[in-house]
Each structure stands twice: as structure tokens, then as C-alpha cells.
Scaffold this active site. Sequence first.
Site, PDB file in Angstrom:
ATOM      1  N   ASP A 201     -39.973 -48.928  70.662  1.00  0.00           N
ATOM      2  CA  ASP A 201     -41.305 -48.662  70.125  1.00  0.00           C
ATOM      3  C   ASP A 201     -42.425 -49.163  71.023  1.00  0.00           C
ATOM      4  O   ASP A 201     -42.356 -50.256  71.575  1.00  0.00           O
ATOM      5  CB  ASP A 201     -41.455 -49.302  68.740  1.00  0.00           C
ATOM      6  CG  ASP A 201     -40.559 -48.662  67.711  1.00  0.00           C
ATOM      7  OD1 ASP A 201     -40.365 -47.438  67.811  1.00  0.00           O
ATOM      8  OD2 ASP A 201     -40.049 -49.363  66.832  1.00  0.00           O
TER       9      ASP A 201
ATOM     10  N   GLU B 244     -39.171 -39.540  58.250  1.00  0.00           N
ATOM     11  CA  GLU B 244     -38.517 -40.747  58.756  1.00  0.00           C
ATOM     12  C   GLU B 244     -39.308 -41.960  58.280  1.00  0.00           C
ATOM     13  O   GLU B 244     -40.527 -42.019  58.465  1.00  0.00           O
ATOM     14  CB  GLU B 244     -38.488 -40.762  60.285  1.00  0.00           C
ATOM     15  CG  GLU B 244     -37.579 -39.728  60.908  1.00  0.00           C
ATOM     16  CD  GLU B 244     -37.553 -39.838  62.431  1.00  0.00           C
ATOM     17  OE1 GLU B 244     -38.148 -40.789  62.985  1.00  0.00           O
ATOM     18  OE2 GLU B 244     -36.949 -38.965  63.071  1.00  0.00           O
TER      19      GLU B 244
END
Length: 265
Positions: free
Chosen positions: A52, A41
Amino acid sequence: MFNLRDSEKLFIPFITAGDPLPDISVELAISLQNAGASALEIGVPYTDPLADGPVIQRASKRALENGMNIVKAIELGGKMKKNGVHIPIILFTYYNPVLQLEKEYFFALLRENDIDGLLVPDLPLEESALLQMTCKKENIAYISLVAPTSEDRLKIITEQACGFVYCVSSLGVTGVRSEFDPSVYSFIRKVKEFSSVPVAVGFGISNRKQVDGMNEISDGVVVGSALVKKIEELKTKLVNPGTRADALLEFEEYAKTFGRLYSVK
């Protein structure tokens, strides 16, 4: 469309495109492939990354300061392929950067740069139909995220899944975790029951013990924050041509502890 079904236990690493520098991202991708990665990824840095934690937020900030954006991130994926990366590459991006591009241009970029998959963490299932349909037409795997809160929609999500299902181990943002809520294990087993494609578990995987635990009930793991943190620790050595080779080797050996090439010494 890529198929991970025949692989051993999956090790799917995540890195932020352009952190610490674009050319070094290419070398890190090669190191991860050497470490036994099943797929990779690459994250598009974003100014408001809702999913995140602080480690990846800092990586995004560094990459953005270096001029990285969604177009350059896709082209970086193409450069990885041209430099010997043969495992599937999945573009991990928030939806807003995608919206800034014409749909035809976006998919032309993915096609021209040999991107194999797309993962959009902030796009709800109900709003993803058009993107999923175009991905299918372009032979790009649209990777589905499932979280404990999406249990009522589990059957629908897994029926539409391509490539693999990304099973979120914990609620909240990404980041290293010392332990997981016990309920996550029964949830992962339920996802496995419904899914016809491999199920990989991510969010918080940070050591071999956690990898082994998740491998017992799933098809493998996605590792992001732990690797991005290692890149951050090695940043000074990575950007210095004189110490880069040693830093890449250290990173590769660290990455092996999460994958099938791990061995107890």
C-alpha cells in the site's frame, strides 16, 4: 461462489474497513453499490502494509486508531450485507492477521458474515494451496493477483483463479498514477488469453480516461487509492451527522465516474 462473468465492465472499489468510522464504512459501501459497483473490496487495516502507498497507509492508521482489526472488519462486511449491500464483498487482508486466528474460526467468521471472496496480496502462489483449498470448500472465491513479474507462472495462476483475476498494472505500491508503462497493455492482453474468469486491472487507476483505456483490453477496473483519498478529503463532513448525507452523495457521484453509471454532463 460469486460470478461476475455476466456483468458489464466491472467496477470494483476498495475501501479500508473502519475509515473514518465503522458505521460510516457501511454507508460508504451502500453509496458505492448505488454508484454501480460490481463487487466491493474491504481492506483490513495493517501496521505494515507492504503493497500500500501513503493514501491507504493513512487510512489504515486512522482505522487502527479506531480499534479496527480483522475480526471487526469481517463483522463489518456482515453488517454491510444486513444493511442492504447485495454485491459480492471481498476481504482484502495481509496474511499475518489471518495467521493470528485459528483457521476454523477465521472461516466460520467469513461464513457467518456472508463474505464472498478473499484476497491476500502478500501470500505467494507456492504457499497458498491450503488457503485456496479451504476457500473452495467454503464456497469463497480466492482472488488471484497477477503482476508483470509473474508472467512465467501466469498459466498456473489463471487456471486456479476464482471470481476474477486481479491484474496489477504497475510494480510497487498502490497509489494514484498519471500514466502506465506501455508494456502493461500487452501483459494484460496475455492474462486475458489465459484466464477463464474476468480480468480486472488495479493499482493506480485514478480517472475516467484510465478506466476507458483499461476497459478496452480488460473486463474492468479495481479502484482503491483514488476513492480512499476522496474519503480522506471528506472525513470532516462524513463524521459530522449534520453534513454526512451531503458528503455521502458527493462521494457517490465521484465514484460513478469510474463505473458503468458514468455519464458526460
